[in-house]
Design a protein around this motif. Structure first.
Motif, PDB file in Angstrom:
ATOM      1  N   THR A 113      88.134 162.764  10.192  1.00 14.63           N
ATOM      2  CA  THR A 113      88.402 163.010  11.551  1.00 14.63           C
ATOM      3  C   THR A 113      88.908 161.766  11.864  1.00 14.63           C
ATOM      4  N   LEU A 114      88.484 160.674  11.766  1.00 12.08           N
ATOM      5  CA  LEU A 114      89.020 159.363  12.092  1.00 12.08           C
ATOM      6  C   LEU A 114      90.295 159.041  11.470  1.00 12.08           C
ATOM      7  N   LYS A 115      90.358 159.281  10.242  1.00 10.74           N
ATOM      8  CA  LYS A 115      91.722 159.040   9.446  1.00 10.74           C
ATOM      9  C   LYS A 115      92.866 159.655   9.982  1.00 10.74           C
ATOM     10  N   GLY A 151      92.080 157.379  25.161  1.00 13.68           N
ATOM     11  CA  GLY A 151      92.480 158.718  25.242  1.00 13.68           C
ATOM     12  C   GLY A 151      92.507 159.288  23.909  1.00 13.68           C
ATOM     13  N   ASP A 152      93.446 160.021  23.596  1.00 15.81           N
ATOM     14  CA  ASP A 152      93.574 160.776  22.237  1.00 15.81           C
ATOM     15  C   ASP A 152      94.416 159.741  21.222  1.00 15.81           C
ATOM     16  N   LYS A 153      94.773 158.655  21.538  1.00 14.90           N
ATOM     17  CA  LYS A 153      95.293 157.670  20.481  1.00 14.90           C
ATOM     18  C   LYS A 153      94.381 156.636  20.069  1.00 14.90           C
ATOM     19  N   ILE A 154      94.820 156.017  19.071  1.00 15.91           N
ATOM     20  CA  ILE A 154      93.898 154.799  18.198  1.00 15.91           C
ATOM     21  C   ILE A 154      94.848 153.891  18.463  1.00 15.91           C
ATOM     22  N   ALA A 155      94.455 152.837  18.807  1.00 13.90           N
ATOM     23  CA  ALA A 155      95.344 151.464  19.216  1.00 13.90           C
ATOM     24  C   ALA A 155      94.790 150.290  18.610  1.00 13.90           C
ATOM     25  N   LEU A 156      95.569 149.247  18.764  1.00 12.95           N
ATOM     26  CA  LEU A 156      94.954 148.014  18.771  1.00 12.95           C
ATOM     27  C   LEU A 156      95.204 147.088  20.006  1.00 12.95           C
ATOM     28  N   VAL A 157      94.164 146.225  20.359  1.00 11.37           N
ATOM     29  CA  VAL A 157      94.606 145.258  21.333  1.00 11.37           C
ATOM     30  C   VAL A 157      93.959 143.853  20.962  1.00 11.37           C
ATOM     31  N   LYS A 158      94.130 142.891  21.604  1.00  9.85           N
ATOM     32  CA  LYS A 158      93.883 141.544  21.287  1.00  9.85           C
ATOM     33  C   LYS A 158      93.016 141.101  22.559  1.00  9.85           C
ATOM     34  N   THR A 159      92.093 140.227  22.586  1.00 10.82           N
ATOM     35  CA  THR A 159      91.763 139.654  23.677  1.00 10.82           C
ATOM     36  C   THR A 159      91.120 138.320  23.409  1.00 10.82           C
ATOM     37  N   GLY A 160      91.411 137.451  24.527  1.00 12.38           N
ATOM     38  CA  GLY A 160      91.270 135.988  24.427  1.00 12.38           C
ATOM     39  C   GLY A 160      89.894 135.621  24.743  1.00 12.38           C
ATOM     40  N   ALA A 197      90.844 140.266   3.871  1.00  7.99           N
ATOM     41  CA  ALA A 197      89.844 140.336   2.979  1.00  7.99           C
ATOM     42  C   ALA A 197      88.667 141.256   3.877  1.00  7.99           C
ATOM     43  N   ILE A 198      88.326 140.903   4.966  1.00  9.29           N
ATOM     44  CA  ILE A 198      87.376 141.962   5.870  1.00  9.29           C
ATOM     45  C   ILE A 198      88.085 143.361   5.725  1.00  9.29           C
ATOM     46  N   LEU A 199      89.204 143.594   6.092  1.00 12.34           N
ATOM     47  CA  LEU A 199      89.734 144.941   5.939  1.00 12.34           C
ATOM     48  C   LEU A 199      89.499 145.447   4.687  1.00 12.34           C
ATOM     49  N   GLU A 200      90.012 144.844   3.451  1.00 12.82           N
ATOM     50  CA  GLU A 200      89.920 145.475   2.372  1.00 12.82           C
ATOM     51  C   GLU A 200      88.234 145.750   1.812  1.00 12.82           C
ATOM     52  N   LYS A 201      87.383 144.716   2.171  1.00 13.05           N
ATOM     53  CA  LYS A 201      86.095 144.865   1.513  1.00 13.05           C
ATOM     54  C   LYS A 201      84.641 144.685   2.479  1.00 13.05           C
ATOM     55  N   LEU A 202      85.087 144.520   3.721  1.00 16.25           N
ATOM     56  CA  LEU A 202      83.856 144.757   4.625  1.00 16.25           C
ATOM     57  C   LEU A 202      83.990 145.525   5.758  1.00 16.25           C
ATOM     58  N   ILE A 203      85.045 146.082   6.024  1.00 14.81           N
ATOM     59  CA  ILE A 203      85.183 146.756   7.520  1.00 14.81           C
ATOM     60  C   ILE A 203      84.422 148.100   7.487  1.00 14.81           C
ATOM     61  N   ASN A 204      83.670 148.382   8.303  1.00 12.51           N
ATOM     62  CA  ASN A 204      82.751 149.595   8.566  1.00 12.51           C
ATOM     63  C   ASN A 204      83.359 150.733   9.289  1.00 12.51           C
ATOM     64  N   TRP A 205      84.020 151.509   8.527  1.00 10.06           N
ATOM     65  CA  TRP A 205      84.644 152.761   8.866  1.00 10.06           C
ATOM     66  C   TRP A 205      83.641 153.714   9.473  1.00 10.06           C
ATOM     67  N   ASP A 206      82.314 153.716   8.971  1.00 14.77           N
ATOM     68  CA  ASP A 206      81.487 154.672   9.439  1.00 14.77           C
ATOM     69  C   ASP A 206      80.976 154.357  11.108  1.00 14.77           C
ATOM     70  N   PHE A 207      80.912 153.064  11.313  1.00 14.48           N
ATOM     71  CA  PHE A 207      80.671 152.647  12.695  1.00 14.48           C
ATOM     72  C   PHE A 207      81.650 152.870  13.363  1.00 14.48           C
ATOM     73  N   ALA A 208      83.253 152.793  13.194  1.00 19.77           N
ATOM     74  CA  ALA A 208      84.059 153.354  13.757  1.00 19.77           C
ATOM     75  C   ALA A 208      84.177 154.736  14.266  1.00 19.77           C
ATOM     76  N   ALA A 209      83.786 155.487  13.161  1.00 17.02           N
ATOM     77  CA  ALA A 209      83.669 156.990  13.295  1.00 17.02           C
ATOM     78  C   ALA A 209      82.627 157.198  14.122  1.00 17.02           C
ATOM     79  N   ALA A 210      81.468 156.630  14.282  1.00 12.42           N
ATOM     80  CA  ALA A 210      80.453 156.848  15.157  1.00 12.42           C
ATOM     81  C   ALA A 210      80.695 156.538  16.665  1.00 12.42           C
ATOM     82  N   ASN A 211      81.799 155.616  16.891  1.00 14.18           N
ATOM     83  CA  ASN A 211      81.947 155.299  18.011  1.00 14.18           C
ATOM     84  C   ASN A 211      83.302 156.152  18.616  1.00 14.18           C
ATOM     85  N   LEU A 212      83.811 157.004  18.225  1.00 15.36           N
ATOM     86  CA  LEU A 212      84.819 157.706  18.484  1.00 15.36           C
ATOM     87  C   LEU A 212      84.214 158.583  19.752  1.00 15.36           C
ATOM     88  N   GLY A 213      85.068 158.915  20.814  1.00 13.67           N
ATOM     89  CA  GLY A 213      84.385 159.517  22.152  1.00 13.67           C
ATOM     90  C   GLY A 213      84.917 160.721  21.766  1.00 13.67           C
TER      91      GLY A 213
END
Length: 213
Positions: A113-115, A151-160, A197-213
């Motif tokens: 679903t997230l993919k 909304g229906d989109k997946i996006a990237l944002v940066k915050t300072g 390195a985080i994106l290749e070896k540590l990122i937690n896609w399960d957490f992301a999927a659980a956070n989908l609204g």
């Protein structure tokens, strides 16, 4: 970890009217070699703990004491006279979210679903990861790169600094901390290597999927 999401994960930071250093979701050696136990010891045990301690001191005898981190962040955002409270509450929340955005033996691919949502927004998972790493690299100074649902989109944002998507009407899914204390002991000035390195070896896609609204 898949049952931890935006609706409940920050509850571990509260004990009555006090805020506590919520436990890490893994051991302090579990993210090696991408993130060393030395970095985790300072980042979690010193930096994160200091934000918790500061928040308790700032909220002593305040009508905000005892409210959830999310409530405090939204109540103080943009208010100059409450900037210290916002900064420390947001940094407690941001760090908790970051710890859950990582997992031992992470990376790989998200659930179907997230993919599908990522592919609809970015064209492919690889493009999303490349742009996520670029967002982490190009956040000027201290801050955060976030994968969010808008909304229906997946996006990237940066915050300072301590800023967080909680105040921007988007739903955070994952984050990469790009404050120097998150990576400098292990990577020095090689922020791109850290993010990749985080994106290749540590990122937690399960957490992301659980956070989908």
């Amino acid at each position: 970890m898949t049952n931890i999401n935006l609706d409940n994960f920050s509850q571990a930071a509260q004990s009555g009217s006090q805020y506590v250093l919520a436990p890490l979701p893994y051991s302090d050696t579990a993210l090696q070699p991408v993130i060393s136990s030395n970095t985790l010891s300072f980042h979690y045990g010193k930096h994160h703990k200091t934000y918790v301690d500061n928040l308790n001191n700032l909220l002593a005898n305040s009508d905000l004491a005892g409210q959830s981190l999310e409530q405090i962040i939204k109540a103080t955002a943009g208010q100059t006279e409450k900037a210290a409270i916002f900064n420390n509450a947001a940094q407690v929340w941001n760090h908790m979210f970051y710890w859950h955005s990582l997992k031992p033996n992470g990376g790989g691919e998200p659930s179907s679903t997230l993919k599908q949502k990522i592919e609809a927004s970015f064209g492919s998972l690889e493009v999303c990861k490349k742009e996520f790493a670029q967002a982490a690299l190009t956040q000027f100074g201290s801050g955060w790169a976030w994968l969010v649902q808008d909304g229906d989109k997946i996006a990237l944002v940066k915050t300072g600094n301590a800023e967080t998507p909680l105040t921007k009407n988007v739903r955070p899914l994952l984050t990469i901390d790009v404050w120097e204390h998150a990576y400098y002991l292990d990577y020095q000035n090689r922020r791109a290597d850290y993010a990749n390195a985080i994106l290749e070896k540590l990122i937690n896609w399960d957490f992301a999927a659980a956070n989908l609204g």
